[in-house]
Structure formats: structure tokens, C-alpha cells
Design a protein around this motif. Structure first.
Motif, PDB file in Angstrom:
ATOM      1  N   ASP A  11       0.813  -1.218   0.000  1.00  0.00           N
ATOM      2  CA  ASP A  11       0.000   0.000   0.000  1.00  0.00           C
ATOM      3  C   ASP A  11       0.844   1.264   0.000  1.00  0.00           C
ATOM      4  OD1 ASP A  11       0.958   0.059   2.648  1.00  0.00           O
ATOM      5  OD2 ASP A  11      -0.841  -0.935   3.402  1.00  0.00           O
ATOM      6  N   ASN A  12       2.108   1.145  -0.450  1.00  0.00           N
ATOM      7  CA  ASN A  12       2.991   2.302  -0.516  1.00  0.00           C
ATOM      8  C   ASN A  12       2.720   3.141  -1.758  1.00  0.00           C
ATOM      9  OD1 ASN A  12       4.617   0.459   1.342  1.00  0.00           O
ATOM     10  ND2 ASN A  12       5.919   2.295   1.308  1.00  0.00           N
ATOM     11  N   TYR A  13       3.097   4.403  -1.673  1.00  0.00           N
ATOM     12  CA  TYR A  13       3.193   5.254  -2.848  1.00  0.00           C
ATOM     13  C   TYR A  13       4.632   5.748  -2.968  1.00  0.00           C
ATOM     14  CZ  TYR A  13      -1.889   5.612  -3.455  1.00  0.00           C
ATOM     15  OH  TYR A  13      -3.214   5.346  -3.677  1.00  0.00           O
ATOM     16  N   VAL A  14       5.198   5.569  -4.156  1.00  0.00           N
ATOM     17  CA  VAL A  14       6.438   6.243  -4.529  1.00  0.00           C
ATOM     18  C   VAL A  14       6.018   7.472  -5.323  1.00  0.00           C
ATOM     19  CG1 VAL A  14       8.605   6.078  -5.796  1.00  0.00           C
ATOM     20  CG2 VAL A  14       7.658   4.035  -4.684  1.00  0.00           C
ATOM     21  N   TRP A  15       6.363   8.641  -4.841  1.00  0.00           N
ATOM     22  CA  TRP A  15       5.943   9.861  -5.532  1.00  0.00           C
ATOM     23  C   TRP A  15       6.940  10.188  -6.634  1.00  0.00           C
ATOM     24  CZ3 TRP A  15       1.298  12.082  -5.099  1.00  0.00           C
ATOM     25  CH2 TRP A  15       0.506  11.651  -4.038  1.00  0.00           C
ATOM     26  N   MET A  16       6.401  10.384  -7.847  1.00  0.00           N
ATOM     27  CA  MET A  16       7.217  10.767  -8.994  1.00  0.00           C
ATOM     28  C   MET A  16       6.833  12.181  -9.423  1.00  0.00           C
ATOM     29  SD  MET A  16       7.480   9.043 -12.794  1.00  0.00           S
ATOM     30  CE  MET A  16       8.731   7.832 -12.340  1.00  0.00           C
ATOM     31  N   GLY A 127       6.564  11.409   3.809  1.00  0.00           N
ATOM     32  CA  GLY A 127       6.832  10.038   4.217  1.00  0.00           C
ATOM     33  C   GLY A 127       5.735   9.452   5.078  1.00  0.00           C
ATOM     34  N   ASP A 128       6.104   8.973   6.269  1.00  0.00           N
ATOM     35  CA  ASP A 128       5.155   8.308   7.161  1.00  0.00           C
ATOM     36  C   ASP A 128       4.834   9.135   8.407  1.00  0.00           C
ATOM     37  OD1 ASP A 128       5.094   6.180   5.455  1.00  0.00           O
ATOM     38  OD2 ASP A 128       6.136   4.778   6.767  1.00  0.00           O
ATOM     39  N   THR A 129       5.066  10.435   8.364  1.00  0.00           N
ATOM     40  CA  THR A 129       4.733  11.260   9.525  1.00  0.00           C
ATOM     41  C   THR A 129       3.284  11.697   9.490  1.00  0.00           C
ATOM     42  OG1 THR A 129       6.998  12.018   9.858  1.00  0.00           O
ATOM     43  CG2 THR A 129       5.258  13.423  10.731  1.00  0.00           C
ATOM     44  N   LEU A 130       2.861  12.271   8.388  1.00  0.00           N
ATOM     45  CA  LEU A 130       1.482  12.728   8.237  1.00  0.00           C
ATOM     46  C   LEU A 130       0.802  11.889   7.175  1.00  0.00           C
ATOM     47  CD1 LEU A 130      -0.800  14.794   8.790  1.00  0.00           C
ATOM     48  CD2 LEU A 130       0.246  16.260   7.044  1.00  0.00           C
ATOM     49  N   PHE A 131      -0.331  11.303   7.537  1.00  0.00           N
ATOM     50  CA  PHE A 131      -1.195  10.628   6.584  1.00  0.00           C
ATOM     51  C   PHE A 131      -2.494  11.405   6.473  1.00  0.00           C
ATOM     52  CE2 PHE A 131       1.145   6.779   8.252  1.00  0.00           C
ATOM     53  CZ  PHE A 131       1.961   6.648   7.132  1.00  0.00           C
ATOM     54  N   SER A 132      -3.231  11.169   5.413  1.00  0.00           N
ATOM     55  CA  SER A 132      -4.523  11.825   5.309  1.00  0.00           C
ATOM     56  C   SER A 132      -5.449  11.281   6.392  1.00  0.00           C
ATOM     57  CB  SER A 132      -5.146  11.591   3.927  1.00  0.00           C
ATOM     58  OG  SER A 132      -6.339  12.328   3.804  1.00  0.00           O
ATOM     59  N   MET A 133      -5.915  12.174   7.244  1.00  0.00           N
ATOM     60  CA  MET A 133      -6.771  11.857   8.394  1.00  0.00           C
ATOM     61  C   MET A 133      -6.060  10.969   9.417  1.00  0.00           C
ATOM     62  SD  MET A 133     -10.588  11.585   6.679  1.00  0.00           S
ATOM     63  CE  MET A 133     -10.193  10.413   5.374  1.00  0.00           C
ATOM     64  N   GLY A 134      -4.736  10.954   9.384  1.00  0.00           N
ATOM     65  CA  GLY A 134      -3.990  10.135  10.330  1.00  0.00           C
ATOM     66  C   GLY A 134      -2.555  10.604  10.474  1.00  0.00           C
ATOM     67  N   LYS A 161      -0.065  20.712  -1.215  1.00  0.00           N
ATOM     68  CA  LYS A 161      -0.562  19.371  -1.494  1.00  0.00           C
ATOM     69  C   LYS A 161       0.261  18.350  -0.708  1.00  0.00           C
ATOM     70  CE  LYS A 161      -2.324  20.408  -6.120  1.00  0.00           C
ATOM     71  NZ  LYS A 161      -2.211  20.100  -7.576  1.00  0.00           N
ATOM     72  N   VAL A 162      -0.412  17.613   0.148  1.00  0.00           N
ATOM     73  CA  VAL A 162       0.234  16.645   1.030  1.00  0.00           C
ATOM     74  C   VAL A 162       0.375  15.316   0.293  1.00  0.00           C
ATOM     75  CG1 VAL A 162       0.109  15.454   3.237  1.00  0.00           C
ATOM     76  CG2 VAL A 162      -0.759  17.799   3.031  1.00  0.00           C
ATOM     77  N   CYS A 163       1.627  14.866   0.150  1.00  0.00           N
ATOM     78  CA  CYS A 163       1.934  13.629  -0.557  1.00  0.00           C
ATOM     79  C   CYS A 163       2.403  12.592   0.454  1.00  0.00           C
ATOM     80  CB  CYS A 163       3.009  13.886  -1.611  1.00  0.00           C
ATOM     81  SG  CYS A 163       2.552  15.117  -2.851  1.00  0.00           S
ATOM     82  N   CYS A 164       1.464  11.835   0.986  1.00  0.00           N
ATOM     83  CA  CYS A 164       1.759  10.811   1.991  1.00  0.00           C
ATOM     84  C   CYS A 164       2.270   9.547   1.301  1.00  0.00           C
ATOM     85  CB  CYS A 164       0.502  10.473   2.785  1.00  0.00           C
ATOM     86  SG  CYS A 164      -0.498  11.893   3.275  1.00  0.00           S
ATOM     87  N   ALA A 165       2.924   8.695   2.058  1.00  0.00           N
ATOM     88  CA  ALA A 165       3.594   7.539   1.471  1.00  0.00           C
ATOM     89  C   ALA A 165       2.781   6.250   1.529  1.00  0.00           C
ATOM     90  CB  ALA A 165       4.952   7.326   2.139  1.00  0.00           C
ATOM     91  N   HIS A 166       1.559   6.293   2.056  1.00  0.00           N
ATOM     92  CA  HIS A 166       0.731   5.086   2.104  1.00  0.00           C
ATOM     93  C   HIS A 166      -0.720   5.431   1.810  1.00  0.00           C
ATOM     94  CE1 HIS A 166       3.567   2.105   3.849  1.00  0.00           C
ATOM     95  NE2 HIS A 166       4.112   3.160   4.417  1.00  0.00           N
ATOM     96  N   GLU A 167      -1.422   4.475   1.248  1.00  0.00           N
ATOM     97  CA  GLU A 167      -2.860   4.604   1.008  1.00  0.00           C
ATOM     98  C   GLU A 167      -3.605   4.054   2.220  1.00  0.00           C
ATOM     99  OE1 GLU A 167      -5.876   5.922   0.057  1.00  0.00           O
ATOM    100  OE2 GLU A 167      -4.797   6.078  -1.842  1.00  0.00           O
ATOM    101  N   TYR A 168      -3.591   4.852   3.286  1.00  0.00           N
ATOM    102  CA  TYR A 168      -4.264   4.490   4.530  1.00  0.00           C
ATOM    103  C   TYR A 168      -5.535   5.313   4.749  1.00  0.00           C
ATOM    104  CZ  TYR A 168       0.113   2.251   6.222  1.00  0.00           C
ATOM    105  OH  TYR A 168       1.220   1.454   6.398  1.00  0.00           O
ATOM    106  N   THR A 169      -5.922   6.097   3.769  1.00  0.00           N
ATOM    107  CA  THR A 169      -6.902   7.150   4.014  1.00  0.00           C
ATOM    108  C   THR A 169      -8.263   6.626   4.460  1.00  0.00           C
ATOM    109  OG1 THR A 169      -5.764   8.363   2.257  1.00  0.00           O
ATOM    110  CG2 THR A 169      -7.808   9.301   3.094  1.00  0.00           C
TER     111      THR A 169
END
Length: 254
Positions: A11-16, A127-134, A161-169
Motif C-alpha cells: 500500500d505504498n506510494y512512490v511519488w514521482m 513520508g510516514d509522519t502525516l497521513f490523510s486523516m492520520g 498538497k500533502v503527498c503521503c507515502a501510504h494509502e491508509y486514508t
């Protein structure tokens, strides 16, 4: 600048990030194959790699990418991250010529002790500090450190625009609704995310303004979050409220 989340691992995202001239940057490539496929399909040339922290699902693809693309690698001061050409710390400026991009480094410990973010070009690569709603789990830091880190990110412009590293939303939204069930912005965001995921589309990026209205970990000073914390026996104070939220999220199954 085009910004694309590449799905990797579970469930990771690599941002390009890439420009119209075919130059690309990738952030936290935990897996090389999705990056290589995207570069080939879009006829892009990799120019730089940015890393936020040492976890393998964020750096695991670096070696394979460097074997094909000998590019600069930016990373925090952490001996657990190898193959780095430039170590960066809080306040440093990262300048990349192609694609032309400028980022400010922000140290945000909590998830790990050396975690950093890159802010610039209207983006927050967190990265993994801020997630959307988490927010991230506290593997190496304290609640006080993490809350301070989140406060730093919350101070950025709302249109970022917040680019989080996981699809945890979606899962984060379900927890957030237990904390603020009467928050209309949160209810709307949860509905939007469900529609996106039903179409197998990413829920990210998301504006920081939206996160400030919906993310309980950025809303420890709101009345409804405060009431939830008191109901769950949290002591007075922002850090105690944050710690109560994070502890509850750690065991949440919903």
C-alpha cells in the motif's frame, strides 16, 4: 511539474515528479519495478532520489535504481540509509536543476528519530509522519516529538498538497469519525475517499487545508477532539490528547 503516486508493495506510494522535458525525481522508492515501468512508459530520465527515513519499504528499491540510473540521493543523517550522496537536515535547501525544483528540509522526528520531509513546489513530501486523516506510528519517537513535528507541518500554507507515502486514508477516516462524528468536513472527505477507492483511484494528494479540517491528529485543540479525549480519560494538555488519540488508533479495528 507533474506529480504522480506510483503504487508499490502492499500500500505504498512512490511519488514521482516530472517535467515536460522528460526529467523525473522519485521520493521513497521502496520498490524499483514500479519506478522503472513509469520511467519507460512516460519516456522519462531519472535525475534524483529523495528519501524521508530508513524503513525498507521506503528505500528498498534504491540500489536497483542506482544500478541503472546513477543519480544523486538525498537522505537524512542516518547510518541505516546507505548509498546516499548528500545528507540533509532541518533548514537545508535541496536544489535540483532538472526537473527544476527547490525543497526545504524539515526535520520531523516521531515515526523514526531521523525522519525528514521535503517542502516546496507547492508540495509536502512527508513520508510516514502525516497521513490523510492520520499520522504515523511512534516507532522511535515520543508523543511530544510527533506532535511538534505535526505542528511544523500544519504551519505550511493551506494550499500545500500533502503527498503521503501510504494509502491508509479510508481506514484513517473510519477512526476519525469515531473521534469527531459531527464534523461535516470529515464526513464529506470520507465520502469522497470512498468514491475514489471504489474507482481504484488514489486518495492523494490532499490539501493541507483539508487535513486541518478533518485530521484528528492535527485537531487536538478542537472542542470535539478535546471532548473525546476527556471521555477517554486523557489528562489535560495537548501532548496528552495526542497520545490518547495515537494509542486508540494503534488498537483500532474498523
Amino acid at each position: 511539474m507533474h506529480v504522480v503516486p506510483l503504487s508499490a508493495l502492499a500500500d505504498n506510494y512512490v511519488w514521482m515528479l516530472y517535467d515536460d522535458a522528460g526529467n523525473a525525481i522519485v521520493v521513497d522508492p521502496g520498490e524499483a519495478a514500479p519506478v522503472e515501468t513509469a520511467l519507460q512508459e512516460r519516456q522519462l530520465q531519472l535525475r534524483a532520489i529523495l528519501l524521508t527515513h530508513h524503513h525498507n519499504d521506503h528505500i528498498g528499491g534504491v540500489g536497483a535504481l542506482l544500478a541503472r540510473y546513477p543519480v544523486p540521493v538525498y537522505a537524512p543523517h542516518d547510518e541505516r540509509i546507505g548509498e546516499v550522496t548528500q545528507r540533509v537536515q532541518d533548514g537545508d535547501e535541496v536544489e535540483i536543476d532538472a526537473p527544476r525544483a527547490h525543497f526545504r528540509v524539515i526535520e520531523i522526528p516521531g515515526h523514526t528519530r531521523t525522519h525528514i520531509a521535503y517542502a516546496g513546489e507547492g508540495l509536502l513530501l512527508c513520508g510516514d509522519t502525516l497521513f490523510s486523516m492520520g499520522c504515523g506510528r511512534l516507532f522511535e519517537g515520543t508523543p511530544e516529538q510527533m506532535l511538534t513535528s505535526l505542528d511544523k507541518l500544519a504551519a505550511l500554507p493551506g494550499e500545500t498538497k500533502v503527498c503521503c507515502a501510504h494509502e491508509y486514508t479510508a481506514a484513517n477516516g473510519r477512526f476519525a469519525l469515531t473521534v469527531e462524528p459531527h464534523n461535516p468536513a470529515l464526513a464529506k472527505r470520507v465520502e469522497q475517499v470512498q468514491a475514489l477507492r471504489d474507482r481504484q483511484q488514489p486518495s492523494l494528494p490532499v490539501t493541507l487545508e483539508t487535513e486541518l479540517a478533518t485530521n484528528p491528529f492535527l485537531r487536538v485543540d478542537s472542542d470535539e477532539v478535546g471532548a473525546w479525549c476527556r471521555h477517554h480519560g486523557a489528562e489535560a494538555g495537548r501532548v496528552a490528547r495526542f497520545a490518547a488519540l495515537r494509542a486508540a488508533k494503534d488498537v483500532f479495528r474498523g
